[in-house]
Design an enzyme around this catalytic site. Structure first.
Site, PDB file in Angstrom:
ATOM      1  N   LYS A  36       0.859  -1.587   0.024  1.00  0.00           N
ATOM      2  CA  LYS A  36       0.065  -0.226   0.320  1.00  0.00           C
ATOM      3  C   LYS A  36       0.625   1.617  -0.130  1.00  0.00           C
ATOM      4  O   LYS A  36       1.053   2.024   0.443  1.00  0.00           O
ATOM      5  CB  LYS A  36      -0.943   0.427   1.180  1.00  0.00           C
ATOM      6  CG  LYS A  36      -1.304  -1.102   0.990  1.00  0.00           C
ATOM      7  CD  LYS A  36      -2.783  -1.840   2.511  1.00  0.00           C
ATOM      8  CE  LYS A  36      -3.173  -2.304   1.747  1.00  0.00           C
ATOM      9  NZ  LYS A  36      -2.976  -3.611   2.674  1.00  0.00           N
TER      10      LYS A  36
HETATM   11  O1  LIG Z   1      -9.307  -4.297   1.647  1.00  0.00           O
HETATM   12  C1  LIG Z   1      -8.061  -4.975   2.222  1.00  0.00           C
HETATM   13  C2  LIG Z   1      -7.032  -4.287   1.538  1.00  0.00           C
HETATM   14  C3  LIG Z   1      -6.284  -5.313   2.002  1.00  0.00           C
HETATM   15  N1  LIG Z   1      -6.104  -6.678   2.530  1.00  0.00           N
HETATM   16  C4  LIG Z   1      -5.410  -7.041   3.305  1.00  0.00           C
HETATM   17  O2  LIG Z   1      -5.814  -8.537   2.696  1.00  0.00           O
HETATM   18  C5  LIG Z   1      -5.407  -9.717   4.025  1.00  0.00           C
HETATM   19  C6  LIG Z   1      -6.710 -10.369   4.109  1.00  0.00           C
HETATM   20  O3  LIG Z   1      -6.520 -10.962   5.472  1.00  0.00           O
HETATM   21  P1  LIG Z   1      -7.552 -11.948   5.639  1.00  0.00           P
HETATM   22  O4  LIG Z   1      -6.618 -12.767   6.821  1.00  0.00           O
HETATM   23  O5  LIG Z   1      -7.938 -12.985   5.170  1.00  0.00           O
HETATM   24  O6  LIG Z   1      -8.581 -11.514   6.316  1.00  0.00           O
HETATM   25  C7  LIG Z   1      -4.522  -8.788   4.748  1.00  0.00           C
HETATM   26  O7  LIG Z   1      -3.508  -8.974   4.467  1.00  0.00           O
HETATM   27  C8  LIG Z   1      -5.151  -7.519   5.002  1.00  0.00           C
HETATM   28  O8  LIG Z   1      -4.267  -6.146   4.924  1.00  0.00           O
HETATM   29  C9  LIG Z   1      -7.457  -5.991   3.345  1.00  0.00           C
HETATM   30  O9  LIG Z   1      -8.021  -7.073   4.013  1.00  0.00           O
HETATM   31  N2  LIG Z   1      -8.357  -5.342   2.884  1.00  0.00           N
END
Ligand SMILES: O=c1ccn([C@@H]2O[C@H](COP(=O)(O)O)[C@@H](O)[C@H]2O)c(=O)[nH]1
Length: 273
Positions: free
Chosen positions: A93
């Site tokens: 990001k």
């Molecule tokens: O909008 C967003 C952007 C990035 N993320 C990232 O994706 C993963 C989600 O992890 P889970 O454990 O499957 O929930 C994580 O790295 C976030 O920083 C997001 O969730 N939403």
């Protein structure tokens, strides 16, 4: 990697799963902790157990940065064991004034050789364009994120006569900077109500979709609303897969969790493509 190569992978593996390598040292299985590099060993075993079921891996850079210099070493070693035909995403990001963005692009594309990096659009064209100078490398721009705070800015209505949401303006304007061969968008699985609006403005771009699994988004719903002729989706799951077990069987359980998602994706691809 090109869009066609990514689509080919999706067809071959019958999967559009991206596995998030959000590897938190505090959540590692106890038996790994005495090893020289527990984070790398965890990632290595997860990758070995799941590489045939997914088309992308997404290390979230925060988890590695937080470990200091050793974190960068673990990340670099992890990248080396990801098979070359699998798409890699640096979920970092980033985005800054132009010359600084140039250095971020060098760090992730040249130094670490990621295929893509997530970029925040807030600072505008000159902050994003430096990430678009290398063929085969992708920008994944934050459009409509999965978190509750997405309401604060992304969902603001613009007083431009069309009453568009700010995220729609991000989708529209950024497509003047790059084609769908180099530009993807982050759209949360928790934002299913708005995916049709996303597809109206960005019909061809791949969407990176976090928010299934631990955040409760529905794979089926997002797939029905968001899939395009080339699938156009990379659906991410991190915690629900990599922390399926904290015991000796962690890699085996991660494989089972990934397999369950891949099976559902296979059915959806058969039905929707
Ligand atoms: O909008 C967003 C952007 C990035 N993320 C990232 O994706 C993963 C989600 O992890 P889970 O454990 O499957 O929930 C994580 O790295 C976030 O920083 C997001 O969730 N939403």
């Amino acid at each position: 990697m090109t869009r066609e190569q990514l689509f080919e992978q999706i067809l071959n593996k019958k999967s559009y799963l991206c596995i998030g390598l959000d590897t938190d040292p505090l959540k590692l299985p106890q038996h790994l902790l005495d090893l020289e590099d527990p984070v790398f060993e965890f990632n290595r075993q997860i990758i070995e157990a799941t590489a045939d079921l997914c088309v992308a891996y997404k290390p979230n850079i925060a988890f590695y940065e937080a470990q200091g210099p050793q974190g960068w070493v673990s990340l670099q070693k992890t990248l080396q064991v990801i098979p070359k035909d699998i798409f890699t995403i640096a979920d970092a990001k980033r985005g800054d004034i132009g010359n600084t963005s140039e250095l971020y692009a060098r760090a992730f594309f040249e130094n670490m050789d990621f295929d893509s990096v997530t970029v925040a659009p807030y600072m505008g064209a000159d902050s994003v364009k430096p990430f678009l100078t290398q063929a085969g490398k992708w920008v994944i721009l934050l459009a409509l994120t999965s978190n509750a705070g997405s309401q604060d800015f992304q969902m603001l209505r613009l007083e431009d006569g069309n009453e568009e949401y700010l995220f729609e303006q991000v989708l529209r304007t950024s497509q003047e900077w790059a084609t769908a061969d180099q530009l993807m968008f982050v759209v949360g699985a928790t934002q299913a109500d708005y995916v049709q609006r996303v597809r109206q403005v960005a019909p061809d771009n791949f969407l990176l979709v976090p928010g299934v699994g631990a955040q409760g988004g529905s794979l089926e719903e997002i797939s029905r609303l968001g899939m395009n002729r080339q699938c156009g989706l990379l659906v991410n799951s991190s915690r629900a897969i990599i922390y399926a077990s904290s015991g000796y069987d962690f890699a085996e359980r991660a494989r089972e969790a990934a397999f369950a998602v891949q099976r559902e994706m296979e059915k959806l691809l058969e039905e929707l493509l």
